[in-house]
Design a protein around this motif. Structure first.
Motif, PDB file in Angstrom:
ATOM      1  N   ASN A 124       0.860  -1.176   0.000  1.00 32.95           N
ATOM      2  CA  ASN A 124       0.000   0.000   0.000  1.00 32.95           C
ATOM      3  C   ASN A 124       0.893   1.221   0.000  1.00 32.95           C
ATOM      4  O   ASN A 124       1.640   1.459   0.951  1.00 32.95           O
ATOM      5  N   THR A 153      -3.953  -2.353   5.322  1.00 35.95           N
ATOM      6  CA  THR A 153      -3.137  -3.279   4.522  1.00 35.95           C
ATOM      7  C   THR A 153      -2.164  -4.048   5.414  1.00 35.95           C
ATOM      8  O   THR A 153      -1.991  -5.264   5.246  1.00 35.95           O
ATOM      9  N   ASN A 207      -8.813  -2.534  -4.323  1.00 37.15           N
ATOM     10  CA  ASN A 207      -7.943  -2.959  -3.220  1.00 37.15           C
ATOM     11  C   ASN A 207      -8.666  -3.755  -2.135  1.00 37.15           C
ATOM     12  O   ASN A 207      -8.184  -3.837  -1.011  1.00 37.15           O
TER      13      ASN A 207
END
Ligand SMILES: Cc1cc2nc3c(=O)[nH]c(=O)nc-3n(C[C@H](O)[C@H](O)[C@H](O)COP(=O)(O)OP(=O)(O)OC[C@H]3O[C@@H](n4cnc5c(N)ncnc54)[C@H](O)[C@@H]3O)c2cc1C
Length: 317
Positions: A53, A65, A294
């Protein structure tokens, strides 16, 4: 589930199942209601690469993350394999200053970079074979006592009749459930080919509407990428040819690889994920949607935060 659930989770993609696991493993009675089984969600179409990230330090997405990387690194999980690979960008000097904190980081010299790329470095990251991983998440959730019903809700108010706490992990469908106009579909192709012997991944920084991504998973390789604001999920032969050409330019061995699958997914595009709680009448509604490209990378971090909001019972100030 004999007793009334404590929490109803909407969605059985990576967000809903990860959040459901956090809740059920904390002792809550959890019902997942979904419009489709996990194998038919957007999550099943992801590549999927986890990290790095590269948002600026202090951005919550960095911590989310990190939590996913911690979970995926703590023990071997079905569908997850840590691999070395190359991240590259067309312009020169595009390496983020904090990229060197990523495991396995090494900047690639002029003679090592693929043609046409001014920036490239290697890293070691988890690649996730999503159909296998989602099946694992589903089994883990059920083994802990959670229940999954393919029974979509028509509204958040209807969901609140099932349980006092609703966790909204409906992905793009959260647009209809919440009226959030900031959520929009971002079309992306997933092309799966038989693996001609690759074990390293390649990912071009998605700075343009199209790029190259090559994610090997044992006997097959998932190729992408593209991002276009559209809700059309019809596979396009021209798009397929374009993805293949860009990937073959990086890995010539892919030229003769047999194509096994071509599907199109709609990422839940949003400026930033929405992870927050609100009161709706007597119900507490926790939102966990809008992860754009994501959602796998952010999954365990967002799940932990959403579960904490759900179990705390009160929205944050
Ligand atoms: C081609 C492609 C490649 C990608 N690659 C990556 C990658 O490499 N790394 C990465 O991190 N991410 C990647 N992504 C993004 C990732 O797939 C998404 O961010 C993620 O899947 C979002 O997960 P989700 O669980 O929030 O939503 P979804 O997977 O869309 O799940 C939503 C769930 O809500 C359910 N639902 C819908 N309506 C209702 C309703 N009315 N009632 C109840 N349930 C409902 C659906 O049935 C589904 O179960 C990629 C996406 C695409 C398309």
């Amino acid at each position: 589930m004999a007793a009334r659930p404590d929490v109803v989770v909407l969605g059985a993609g990576v967000s809903g199942l990860s959040t459901g696991i956090r809740l059920v493993e904390s002792g809550a009675r959890v019902l997942v209601r979904t419009a489709a089984p996990p194998a038919h969600t957007t999550s099943a179409l992801a590549g999927a690469m986890v990290g790095p990230n590269l948002s600026p330090p202090g951005d919550p997405q960095r911590a989310w993350t990190d939590e996913t990387l911690r979970v995926l690194g703590a023990e071997p999980l079905p569908g997850v394999a840590w691999r070395d690979g190359t991240l590259a960008a067309r312009p020169e000097g595009a390496t983020p200053s904090f990229a060197d904190q990523t495991p396995g980081f090494r900047s690639l010299g002029d003679d090592e970079r693929p043609a046409g790329f001014g920036t490239a470095f290697t890293v070691r990251l988890p690649l996730v074979d999503m159909p296998v991983y989602l099946a694992y998440l589903l089994e883990r959730f059920r083994d802990a006592g959670g229940e999954v019903r393919v029974a979509p809700v028509a509204s958040l108010d209807e969901a609140a009749t099932s349980a006092p706490v609703v966790v909204n992990c409906a992905g793009l469908a959260a647009r209809t459930l919440t009226g959030d106009t900031g959520l929009h579909p971002v079309r992306g192709p997933r092309i799966v080919v038989r693996n001609p012997g690759l074990d390293r991944f390649f990912m071009e920084a998605p700075m343009a509407p199209t790029w190259a991504s090559i994610f090997p998973h044992g006997d097959h390789v998932v190729l992408g990428g593209g991002q276009r604001r559209s809700d059309d999920t019809t596979p396009d032969p021209a798009e397929e040819a374009d993805v293949l050409a860009r990937c073959v330019a990086i890995e010539p061995a892919l030229a003769a690889a047999e194509i096994l699958e071509h599907r199109v997914g709609l990422r839940p595009g949003r400026a930033a994920p929405r992870v927050e709680a609100e009161r709706r009448g007597d119900a507490l509604v926790v939102h966990n949607y809008g992860h754009a490209g994501n959602g796998v990378m952010l999954s365990w971090g967002c799940a932990r935060e959403a579960a904490a909001l759900a179990l705390g019972g009160t929205p944050p100030a």
